[in-house]
Scaffold this active site. Structure first.
Site, PDB file in Angstrom:
ATOM      1  N   HIS A  10      44.025  42.041  42.663  1.00 50.25           N
ATOM      2  CA  HIS A  10      43.266  43.355  42.552  1.00 50.25           C
ATOM      3  C   HIS A  10      42.732  43.873  42.446  1.00 50.25           C
ATOM      4  O   HIS A  10      41.375  43.597  43.769  1.00 50.25           O
ATOM      5  CB  HIS A  10      44.147  43.736  40.652  1.00 50.25           C
ATOM      6  CG  HIS A  10      45.974  43.294  40.428  1.00 50.25           C
ATOM      7  ND1 HIS A  10      46.478  44.345  40.167  1.00 50.25           N
ATOM      8  CD2 HIS A  10      46.067  42.485  39.914  1.00 50.25           C
ATOM      9  CE1 HIS A  10      47.970  42.810  39.886  1.00 50.25           C
ATOM     10  NE2 HIS A  10      46.804  42.028  39.713  1.00 50.25           N
ATOM     11  N   GLU A  24      42.711  43.358  34.405  1.00 54.96           N
ATOM     12  CA  GLU A  24      42.949  41.879  35.110  1.00 54.96           C
ATOM     13  C   GLU A  24      42.114  41.702  36.587  1.00 54.96           C
ATOM     14  O   GLU A  24      41.288  40.300  36.546  1.00 54.96           O
ATOM     15  CB  GLU A  24      44.239  41.358  36.157  1.00 54.96           C
ATOM     16  CG  GLU A  24      45.279  40.685  36.551  1.00 54.96           C
ATOM     17  CD  GLU A  24      46.260  40.524  37.025  1.00 54.96           C
ATOM     18  OE1 GLU A  24      46.138  39.645  37.989  1.00 54.96           O
ATOM     19  OE2 GLU A  24      47.145  41.448  36.595  1.00 54.96           O
ATOM     20  N   HIS A  79      44.147  34.859  39.234  1.00 55.32           N
ATOM     21  CA  HIS A  79      45.829  36.733  38.382  1.00 55.32           C
ATOM     22  C   HIS A  79      45.323  36.414  37.043  1.00 55.32           C
ATOM     23  O   HIS A  79      45.028  34.714  36.292  1.00 55.32           O
ATOM     24  CB  HIS A  79      46.670  36.864  39.329  1.00 55.32           C
ATOM     25  CG  HIS A  79      47.197  37.158  39.822  1.00 55.32           C
ATOM     26  ND1 HIS A  79      47.130  38.440  40.552  1.00 55.32           N
ATOM     27  CD2 HIS A  79      46.561  36.531  41.651  1.00 55.32           C
ATOM     28  CE1 HIS A  79      47.149  38.560  42.113  1.00 55.32           C
ATOM     29  NE2 HIS A  79      47.072  37.247  42.771  1.00 55.32           N
ATOM     30  N   GLU A 145      47.833  32.126  37.469  1.00 53.51           N
ATOM     31  CA  GLU A 145      47.876  32.840  36.269  1.00 53.51           C
ATOM     32  C   GLU A 145      47.603  32.233  35.345  1.00 53.51           C
ATOM     33  O   GLU A 145      47.499  31.736  34.764  1.00 53.51           O
ATOM     34  CB  GLU A 145      49.661  33.587  36.575  1.00 53.51           C
ATOM     35  CG  GLU A 145      50.209  33.488  37.197  1.00 53.51           C
ATOM     36  CD  GLU A 145      49.776  35.235  37.447  1.00 53.51           C
ATOM     37  OE1 GLU A 145      48.923  36.260  36.785  1.00 53.51           O
ATOM     38  OE2 GLU A 145      50.390  35.965  38.053  1.00 53.51           O
TER      39      GLU A 145
END
Length: 257
Positions: A10, A24, A79, A145
């Site tokens: 992102h 995030e 992430h 993650e």
């Protein structure tokens, strides 16, 4: 020279998952920069390349277009998760990959979970999925993650610097083992915390506890002894008893009136 490509998920106008005062994109960037710093400062013959080193937006194809010609030996896309439930940590490889990617995922996942074990993080396992960053690159590639932004218990962990440090160290250790990197002579393994500086996540509570007389404002990062905890608990006990006594006095006065 070994090359490691780190992709901070992102960025810019795309915050990724948002919740509990966290974004995030910020955590992904902090972890990515931390991995680069530790690998390059502590190990011989490694260069870490980043999709982004600041808060900028990049399309997925722009990320892979940068990574493909770099000649990296491996890629990690970093992430945080979202979607509720119990939270936890998990990793992904592409659905059809080489044995090298599976080996890298196993080692990276194992090292990150080992670093997070003291904090009670749930292990959601090693998985495969058709994700752009791990599909479009030919080198061994894994997407991590790192806990759930929208799960309160995970978010509380992500606000602790020591948990972020553990996530960083887990990524470093997994990369080091896979590439067989050698430590530099005299390299500092971990950065010692300054116990005289309060962590940002604890600052409001620390200030309140000082104002209410529980702590003297010194050594916020120091470990507490049993005798020190006895003093704090005794102060709390006295305050509770005083509060109860005040309520009782008020109750008696109102009845007499």
């Amino acid at each position: 020279m070994k090359k490691v490509w780190i992709d901070a998920g992102h960025g810019g106008k795309d915050p990724g998952a948002v919740g509990n005062g966290l974004q995030e994109k910020d955590i992904a960037l902090a972890v990515s920069l931390g991995v680069k710093q530790r690998l390059e400062s502590q190990y011989v013959g490694v260069q870490v390349l980043l999709s982004r080193s600041t808060d900028v937006f990049l399309e997925l194809k722009d990320r892979t277009n940068k990574a493909k010609p770099a000649g990296a030996d491996l890629l990690v896309s970093i992430h945080c998760n979202a979607g509720g439930g119990p939270g936890g940590f998990e990793t992904f490889r592409y659905t059809s990959v080489s044995a090298a990617s599976k080996t890298f995922q196993n080692g990276l996942h194992t090292e990150i979970m080992a670093a997070l074990k003291p904090y009670g993080v749930i292990d959601r396992g090693q998985k495969s999925k058709n994700l752009h960053m791990i599909r479009e690159n030919k080198m061994p590639a894994v997407l991590t993650e790192n806990l759930f932004i929208d799960v309160l218990s995970d978010a509380a962990k992500l606000k602790r610097q020591e948990v972020i440090d553990a996530i960083i160290q887990g990524h470093v250790s997994g990369t080091v083992k896979y590439l067989g990197l050698k430590r530099k002579e005299g390299a500092v393994v971990t950065k010692e915390r300054d116990i005289n500086v309060v962590s940002p996540w604890a600052a409001p509570a620390w200030e309140e506890m000082q104002k209410n007389g529980y702590y003297d404002g010194k050594r916020p990062g120091a470990a507490i002894t049993r005798e020190e905890s006895a003093i704090v608990l005794n102060r709390l006990r006295k305050n509770i008893l005083d509060l109860i006594a005040g309520v009782m006095r008020g109750s008696v006065k109102s009845r007499s009136d």
